[in-house]
Write a protein that holds these residues in place. Structure first.
Motif, PDB file in Angstrom:
ATOM      1  N   SER A 124       0.649   3.530  -3.250  1.00 36.79           N
ATOM      2  CA  SER A 124      -0.384   4.521  -2.921  1.00 36.79           C
ATOM      3  C   SER A 124      -1.794   3.945  -3.084  1.00 36.79           C
ATOM      4  O   SER A 124      -2.654   4.525  -3.748  1.00 36.79           O
ATOM      5  CB  SER A 124      -0.225   5.768  -3.809  1.00 36.79           C
ATOM      6  OG  SER A 124       1.038   6.365  -3.614  1.00 36.79           O
ATOM      7  N   CYS A 125      -1.999   2.769  -2.499  1.00 37.79           N
ATOM      8  CA  CYS A 125      -3.322   2.148  -2.552  1.00 37.79           C
ATOM      9  C   CYS A 125      -3.745   1.750  -1.143  1.00 37.79           C
ATOM     10  O   CYS A 125      -3.036   2.032  -0.163  1.00 37.79           O
ATOM     11  CB  CYS A 125      -3.343   0.949  -3.501  1.00 37.79           C
ATOM     12  SG  CYS A 125      -2.120  -0.309  -3.134  1.00 37.79           S
ATOM     13  N   ASN A 155       0.828  -1.215   0.000  1.00 36.83           N
ATOM     14  CA  ASN A 155       0.000   0.000   0.000  1.00 36.83           C
ATOM     15  C   ASN A 155       0.854   1.254   0.000  1.00 36.83           C
ATOM     16  O   ASN A 155       0.577   2.222  -0.732  1.00 36.83           O
ATOM     17  CB  ASN A 155      -0.919   0.008   1.231  1.00 36.83           C
ATOM     18  CG  ASN A 155      -2.093  -0.944   1.088  1.00 36.83           C
ATOM     19  OD1 ASN A 155      -2.475  -1.331  -0.008  1.00 36.83           O
ATOM     20  ND2 ASN A 155      -2.682  -1.319   2.214  1.00 36.83           N
ATOM     21  N   THR A 156       1.909   1.264   0.805  1.00 37.28           N
ATOM     22  CA  THR A 156       2.786   2.433   0.893  1.00 37.28           C
ATOM     23  C   THR A 156       3.506   2.680  -0.422  1.00 37.28           C
ATOM     24  O   THR A 156       3.593   3.816  -0.901  1.00 37.28           O
ATOM     25  CB  THR A 156       3.819   2.231   2.020  1.00 37.28           C
ATOM     26  OG1 THR A 156       3.135   2.060   3.270  1.00 37.28           O
ATOM     27  CG2 THR A 156       4.760   3.421   2.118  1.00 37.28           C
TER      28      THR A 156
END
Length: 230
Positions: free
Chosen positions: A129-130, A125-126
């Motif tokens: 960007s999700c 995620n990091t």
């Protein structure tokens, strides 16, 4: 036929499995007819079970790039870096049926003592960007059992060829260089699995051979013992 049961399992040899909070630990009972395709190639069940855990995550929409892998013969890895879990299969034959217990353990929400699936999701995620949701132990277990049932069904209908493309896409070892017998033994290259589900390597001196791990010192395919020559 799958039957969910509770059972205490240990690691290979004298090794122990630790189960800190957040580690999904479960055992499923499986009955396989000896006369069936999988019954004639029963070592494959261990590979199907490990693959089922990996597929349980990587077939979720959006989670296909979470880099879970199968390490031969019975481990679940993050890439080729860190062990997250493993599989152990025990069997008994009664009449014309294998009765097998497939024990599985995988780090889902526990960052210690090594790494867990949700750490990988957070890192993904990091970096991208999700906002993929973390997984729960119950979801991982449910999806793993569904995937295992599907894989067994595919094998029974189409044999090893029906599942090996997926297995090879998820495992770590194609082309890996190994040593036979000892750290100073002859070099060989991993080819795949043979017809019985054993690891197959190619050696210039011995040709195509099937091998097994050298006891519990087995470490990323370092030492392998020759079983048979083709």
């Amino acid at each position: 036929m799958l039957m969910f049961v509770l059972y205490l399992v240990s690691g290979r040899g004298r090794n122990s499995w630790l189960s800190p909070p957040g580690c999904a630990m479960f055992t499923v009972g499986v009955q396989i007819k000896l006369s069936s395709r999988l019954g004639q190639r029963i070592p494959f069940l261990q590979h199907l079970a490990a693959l089922a855990i990996v597929e349980a995550v990587r077939t979720l929409p959006g989670y296909q790039d979470i880099d879970l892998r199968v390490k031969w013969p019975n481990d679940i890895y993050y890439s080729n870096l860190t062990k997250l879990g493993g599989v152990l299969v025990t069997s008994t034959v009664m009449g014309q049926t294998f009765y097998l217990l497939v024990g599985c353990g995988v780090n889902v929400t526990n960052s210690n003592p090594t790494l867990c699936i949700n750490d990988l999701i957070q890192e993904y995620n990091t970096q991208n960007s999700c906002s993929l949701e973390p997984l729960s132990c119950s979801l991982l277990i449910a999806r793993s059992l569904n995937c295992l049932e599907d894989l067994i069904s595919c094998f029974q209908q189409g044999g090893a060829d029906a599942v090996l493309p997926t297995f090879y896409r998820r495992w770590l070892h194609t082309g890996t260089q190994v040593r036979l017998w000892s750290e100073e033994g002859p070099e060989a290259q991993v080819v795949g699995l043979d017809d019985n589900g054993f690891l197959q390597v190619y050696s210039k001196d011995q040709g195509l051979v099937s091998v097994e791990p050298d006891g519990n010192s087995f470490d990323m395919l370092k030492n392998l013992v020759v079983m048979k020559q083709h």
